[in-house]
Scaffold this active site. Structure first.
Site, mmCIF file in Angstrom:
data_model
loop_
_atom_site.group_PDB
_atom_site.id
_atom_site.type_symbol
_atom_site.label_atom_id
_atom_site.label_comp_id
_atom_site.label_asym_id
_atom_site.label_seq_id
_atom_site.Cartn_x
_atom_site.Cartn_y
_atom_site.Cartn_z
ATOM 1 N N ASN A 147 -6.324 -58.049 4.882
ATOM 2 C CA ASN A 147 -5.770 -58.955 3.863
ATOM 3 C C ASN A 147 -6.511 -58.884 2.529
ATOM 4 O O ASN A 147 -5.970 -59.264 1.502
ATOM 5 C CB ASN A 147 -5.767 -60.399 4.373
ATOM 6 C CG ASN A 147 -7.073 -60.797 4.998
ATOM 7 O OD1 ASN A 147 -7.500 -60.212 5.985
ATOM 8 N ND2 ASN A 147 -7.729 -61.785 4.418
ATOM 9 N N HIS A 195 5.307 -66.328 6.046
ATOM 10 C CA HIS A 195 5.164 -66.671 4.628
ATOM 11 C C HIS A 195 4.598 -65.558 3.760
ATOM 12 O O HIS A 195 4.476 -65.723 2.549
ATOM 13 C CB HIS A 195 4.389 -67.985 4.459
ATOM 14 C CG HIS A 195 2.920 -67.921 4.755
ATOM 15 N ND1 HIS A 195 1.985 -67.801 3.769
ATOM 16 C CD2 HIS A 195 2.236 -67.987 5.920
ATOM 17 C CE1 HIS A 195 0.773 -67.799 4.316
ATOM 18 N NE2 HIS A 195 0.900 -67.911 5.619
ATOM 19 N N THR A 231 8.404 -78.784 20.257
ATOM 20 C CA THR A 231 9.820 -78.630 19.881
ATOM 21 C C THR A 231 9.966 -77.507 18.866
ATOM 22 O O THR A 231 9.234 -77.457 17.872
ATOM 23 C CB THR A 231 10.332 -79.955 19.275
ATOM 24 O OG1 THR A 231 10.143 -80.980 20.259
ATOM 25 C CG2 THR A 231 11.801 -79.866 18.896
ATOM 26 N N CYS A 321 -13.400 -69.544 0.580
ATOM 27 C CA CYS A 321 -13.952 -70.645 -0.184
ATOM 28 C C CYS A 321 -14.276 -71.757 0.811
ATOM 29 O O CYS A 321 -13.392 -72.370 1.372
ATOM 30 C CB CYS A 321 -12.930 -71.113 -1.209
ATOM 31 S SG CYS A 321 -13.567 -72.407 -2.255
HETATM 32 N N1 PLP Z 1 -4.330 -63.048 9.544
HETATM 33 C C1 PLP Z 1 -4.315 -62.462 8.336
HETATM 34 C C2 PLP Z 1 -4.706 -61.030 8.223
HETATM 35 C C3 PLP Z 1 -3.923 -63.185 7.211
HETATM 36 O O1 PLP Z 1 -3.923 -62.608 6.012
HETATM 37 C C4 PLP Z 1 -3.559 -64.552 7.365
HETATM 38 C C5 PLP Z 1 -3.189 -65.377 6.200
HETATM 39 O O2 PLP Z 1 -3.748 -65.259 5.134
HETATM 40 C C6 PLP Z 1 -3.582 -65.104 8.658
HETATM 41 C C7 PLP Z 1 -3.971 -64.331 9.719
HETATM 42 C C8 PLP Z 1 -3.175 -66.532 8.892
HETATM 43 O O3 PLP Z 1 -1.775 -66.619 8.947
HETATM 44 P P1 PLP Z 1 -1.053 -68.043 8.759
HETATM 45 O O4 PLP Z 1 -1.252 -68.435 7.339
HETATM 46 O O5 PLP Z 1 0.382 -67.761 9.092
HETATM 47 O O6 PLP Z 1 -1.671 -68.977 9.721
#
Ligand code: PLP
Length: 375
Positions: A147, A195, A231, A321
């Protein structure tokens, strides 16, 4: 505002929103109810499950809806140990998201044997270390795309080094942006989120390979084939499947746009003093560019992000952060960058909607900001 933080989240597409509205407004029944408004919700959920499964070459029964990537990661790691008793050991990549690292720390505190797999300067897990972890009572978790830097890891290599182990991948960043085929990769578990692909927040899924008896970590009603109680969020599930199908159908087109924007940004930033690209040009996601600077010691990472914000540009420093203070990025540190560099990095992440002008404006702003920060 120029939004260049699409790895954090994306705007929900208008048509995705429209698809969801009837499931809030008129068809709000509980999918477990046996009368018609409930049965309609059940049909919509099962259709959505089939859609998600088809996009990753899975069977619908292998898809379990959750509230997102965090829940999927937590459930898979913890249930493999606590509820399902499938493994005794856990090994995760050093650059994993905190939704993997923190559950691992919890498991370690509880006495489970855990290890962190080191990565090279690009963020790729060490394959010799991987090979030593091959054991059928071990769960290995290696993310598909990072990420912060966007580096893509080959799950075929992970599987090749560890044919006996259970393999999970956090595919939150790569899902429907690059090809993902569970059969071809031979993985056992995966985590997804809506998202990051212009779908709603608060919904995602886990892939659990057929034949693996993963028991519910979150207990209550018997929803999701007794694997995740609660649910079902019909509207979010419908929006997730619609956004995922659309992203999958448009994968090539979107990828070309995003790649063009990232490569323009790279060109426009290339002549900046001491710039270091933490995202390699090949083998990385089409939408992410992470940079840092050689004089990071004398730079304030937060000031760069805040100054970009004043210029109307949303970007991130990629690092966590915690309680208002920016911690150096564990991802960049694991890749061998200095603490200062890992604190003053900037991550730009574009979407299908990012324009060339957005990129030019952001690059010009960063040039100005760095000139003024360096006095
Ligand atoms: N894993 C990675 C690599 C992510 O980038 C993120 C969100 O930034 C997550 C997990 C967490 O996903 P969620 O926001 O759907 O809980």
């Amino acid at each position: 505002m120029i939004y260049l933080d699409n790895s954090a989240t994306t705007a929900v597409d208008e048509d995705v929103l429209e698809k969801m509205i009837p499931w809030f407004r008129t068809d709000y029944g509980n999918a477990s109810s046996i009368y018609s408004i409930g049965r309609r919700a059940r049909v919509a959920i099962e259709e959505s499950r089939s859609i998600i499964a088809s996009l990753i070459n899975a069977h619908p029964a292998e898809i379990i809806f959750t509230s997102g990537g965090t829940e999927s990661n937590n459930t898979i790691l913890k249930s493999c140990v606590y509820e399902s008793h499938l493994v005794d050991r856990l090994a995760v990549g050093a650059t994993e998201h905190h939704a993997i690292l923190y559950p691992m720390e919890q498991l370690q505190t509880d006495g489970v044997e855990c290890s962190v797999i080191p990565v090279n300067e690009y963020g790729i897990a060490d394959s010799e270390v991987l090979a030593q972890l091959n054991n059928k009572r071990t769960l290995i978790s290696i993310m598909h795309a990072n990420n912060e830097t966007g580096i893509i890891q080959s799950l075929n290599i992970v599987r090749g080094q560890c044919p006996e182990a259970l393999v999970h991948t956090d595919a939150v960043q790569s899902f429907c942006k690059i090809p993902f085929d569970v059969e071809e990769m031979g993985i056992d578990f995966a985590s997804f989120s809506a998202h990051k692909i212009h779908g709603p927040k608060g919904i995602g899924a886990m892939y659990i390979r057929k034949g693996i008896d993963l028991k519910a970590h979150q207990q209550g009603g018997g929803q999701e084939r007794n694997r995740r109680a609660g649910t079902e969020a019909t509207a979010l599930i419908v929006g997730f499947a619609y956004a995922a199908k659309k992203a999958h159908d448009e994968m090539e087109k979107r990828s070309i746009i995003m790649q063009e924007r990232i490569s323009l940004l790279r060109t426009l930033l290339n002549d900046m003093d001491g710039i270091r690209f933490n995202t390699p040009e090949s083998g990385s996601m089409p939408n992410i560019l992470n940079i840092s600077f050689a004089d990071a010691d004398s730079l304030d990472g937060d000031a760069i992000i805040q100054s970009l914000d004043i210029h109307g540009i949303a970007a991130s420093n990629g690092s966590a952060c915690v309680s208002g203070s920016t911690q150096p990025s564990h991802v960049l540190m694991a890749m061998g960058r200095s603490k200062a560099e890992a604190r003053a990095a900037v991550r730009f992440s574009v979407s299908k909607d990012t324009t060339e002008d957005d990129v030019r404006t952001a690059a010009a702003a960063l040039h100005d900001i760095m000139a003024s920060l360096r006095g």
